[in-house]
Scaffold this motif. Structure first.
Motif, PDB file in Angstrom:
ATOM      1  N   ILE A  21      48.936  42.038  30.167  1.00 48.53           N
ATOM      2  CA  ILE A  21      48.658  41.290  31.393  1.00 48.53           C
ATOM      3  C   ILE A  21      49.582  41.724  32.518  1.00 48.53           C
ATOM      4  O   ILE A  21      49.253  41.579  33.708  1.00 48.53           O
ATOM      5  N   GLU A  22      50.738  42.297  32.149  1.00 48.81           N
ATOM      6  CA  GLU A  22      51.686  42.744  33.178  1.00 48.81           C
ATOM      7  C   GLU A  22      51.099  43.850  34.045  1.00 48.81           C
ATOM      8  O   GLU A  22      51.404  43.939  35.240  1.00 48.81           O
ATOM      9  N   LEU A  23      50.259  44.704  33.456  1.00 48.00           N
ATOM     10  CA  LEU A  23      49.638  45.761  34.258  1.00 48.00           C
ATOM     11  C   LEU A  23      48.716  45.175  35.321  1.00 48.00           C
ATOM     12  O   LEU A  23      48.704  45.625  36.468  1.00 48.00           O
ATOM     13  N   ALA A  71      49.240  45.194  39.472  1.00 50.65           N
ATOM     14  CA  ALA A  71      48.202  45.688  40.375  1.00 50.65           C
ATOM     15  C   ALA A  71      47.848  44.640  41.424  1.00 50.65           C
ATOM     16  O   ALA A  71      47.597  44.973  42.597  1.00 50.65           O
ATOM     17  N   ARG A  72      47.835  43.379  41.045  1.00 54.06           N
ATOM     18  CA  ARG A  72      47.516  42.316  42.012  1.00 54.06           C
ATOM     19  C   ARG A  72      48.625  42.184  43.059  1.00 54.06           C
ATOM     20  O   ARG A  72      48.354  41.906  44.233  1.00 54.06           O
ATOM     21  N   VAL A 115      42.855  50.282  36.284  1.00 56.23           N
ATOM     22  CA  VAL A 115      43.854  49.811  35.324  1.00 56.23           C
ATOM     23  C   VAL A 115      43.250  49.613  33.930  1.00 56.23           C
ATOM     24  O   VAL A 115      43.744  50.163  32.943  1.00 56.23           O
ATOM     25  N   ILE A 116      42.179  48.836  33.859  1.00 60.37           N
ATOM     26  CA  ILE A 116      41.625  48.467  32.550  1.00 60.37           C
ATOM     27  C   ILE A 116      40.894  49.635  31.889  1.00 60.37           C
ATOM     28  O   ILE A 116      41.161  49.971  30.729  1.00 60.37           O
TER      29      ILE A 116
END
Length: 287
Positions: free
Chosen positions: A177-179, A183-184, A197-198
Motif C-alpha cells: 500500500i506504501e507504493l 504515488a498519491r 504502479v499496480i
C-alpha cells in the motif's frame, strides 16, 4: 562444492553406476514427455496409413500432408482461431485487470459477495451453460444484437474468466500500500496509479494469465460449435473434428493439421515462459 539433492534422491548416488542410473532415468522422462510430440512431428512429414503405428524415426519425408491440409482450408481455420484467441485474450486481460483492481484495491459493500459470485461461475461446466449462452448470443441484452454466425460471438463470452480475475485480484492485494500512497502524494490519480504502479508489479501474473488464457481460448470447442453456422466460420478445433470425420482425408493430413494447431500454444509458452515461471514463483513465495 556440495551438490543439491533431487526429488528422487539421485544426488546421493555416486560413482559410474550413479551416472548410469541418472542418465537412464532422465532419458526415460524425456521419452515419456517428448516422445508423443516427436512422433507427431515426424508423422506430419511422413506417409502415415495407420494411426496406431506412429514412429519416432523419420522416413519417406514429404510435404504432401500439409499441401492437402491447405487445400482443405486449414489455413483459413487457423486464421479464424488466431483472430478469436487474439481478440478474446486482449478482452480477457482488460476485463481481468480492471475488475481485479476494483476488487483488490477498493473497498465497497458486497465485495465478498461479488468474489463469491465470480468463483461460483467456475463450478458450472460448459455443457450446462451451452443453451443459455446460445440464447443470449442470439439476442444480446440491451444491445439486441445477434452474434450467432460471427467471430465476435466466440470472442465476447471468453472476455470475462473467473480464474483470471481471481489470480489478478490476489496479486494486486499483495502490492504494498506504501507504493500507492507515495504515488498519491505525488499527485497521481487512480488511473495513473493503476497503469504506472499496480500493473508493472503484476507483470508476472500477466504472463501466467497470457499462457492459461491463450490455452483456454485456443482449446474452445463447444463455444465455436454453438456460434459457427458455416464452415468458413470454423476454428481449427472444429476443423480437426470435421477432418477426422471425412473418410477422404488421410491420417497424415489430420496429423499435419494437429501439428499446426499445436504450434501456436508452444510459441506462446516459449515467449512467456520467463514471466510464467516468475508468476508461479511469486505465488509460491507469497503463499
Amino acid at each position: 562444492m556440495r551438490q543439491l539433492d533431487t526429488a528422487l534422491g539421485l544426488g546421493a548416488i555416486r560413482g559410474p553406476l550413479g551416472r548410469i542410473v541418472k542418465v537412464a532415468l532422465y532419458a526415460l522422462v524425456v521419452f515419456v514427455f517428448a516422445g508423443p510430440l516427436l512422433a507427431l512431428l515426424v508423422s506430419a512429414f511422413g506417409l502415415v496409413t495407420d494411426p496406431t503405428k506412429l514412429t519416432l524415426i523419420p522416413h519417406d519425408l514429404t510435404l504432401d500432408n500439409f499441401r492437402t491440409a491447405f487445400d482443405q482450408g486449414v489455413l483459413g481455420y487457423l486464421a479464424n482461431s488466431l483472430i478469436v484467441v487474439g481478440g478474446g485474450l486482449l478482452l480477457q486481460i482488460a476485463v481481468s485487470v480492471t475488475a481485479a483492481y476494483a476488487l483488490a484495491r477498493k473497498q465497497f459493500p458486497g465485495v465478498r459477495m461479488v468474489l463469491f459470485l465470480i468463483l461460483s461461475t467456475m463450478m458450472l461446466p460448459e455443457e450446462i451453460l451451452a443453451i443459455p449462452l446460445s440464447l443470449v448470443l442470439a439476442d444480446v441484452p440491451v444491445l439486441h444484437v445477434n452474434l450467432i454466425g460471427s467471430l465476435a460471438g466466440m470472442i465476447v463470452p471468453v472476455g470475462a474468466w473467473a480464474f483470471a480475475i481471481l489470480v489478478m485480484t490476489e496479486f494486486m492485494r499483495d502490492v504494498p500500500i506504501e507504493l500507492e500512497e507515495a504515488a498519491r502524494i505525488d499527485g497521481a490519480g487512480d488511473l495513473r496509479i493503476f497503469w504506472s504502479v499496480i500493473l508493472p508489479v503484476c507483470r508476472p501474473a500477466l504472463g501466467v494469465l497470457g499462457i492459461f488464457g491463450f490455452t483456454m481460448i485456443w482449446d474452445q470447442y463447444i463455444l465455436p460449435l454453438l456460434v459457427a453456422q458455416d464452415a468458413k466460420q470454423f476454428t481449427l478445433a472444429l476443423a480437426l473434428r470435421s477432418l477426422r470425420a471425412d473418410e477422404q482425408v488421410g491420417t497424415g493430413v489430420l496429423i499435419a493439421s494437429a501439428l499446426l494447431a499445436l504450434l501456436p500454444s508452444v510459441v506462446v509458452f516459449l515467449a512467456l515462459q520467463r514471466q510464467f515461471m516468475r508468476g508461479l514463483t511469486s505465488g509460491a513465495i507469497k503463499g
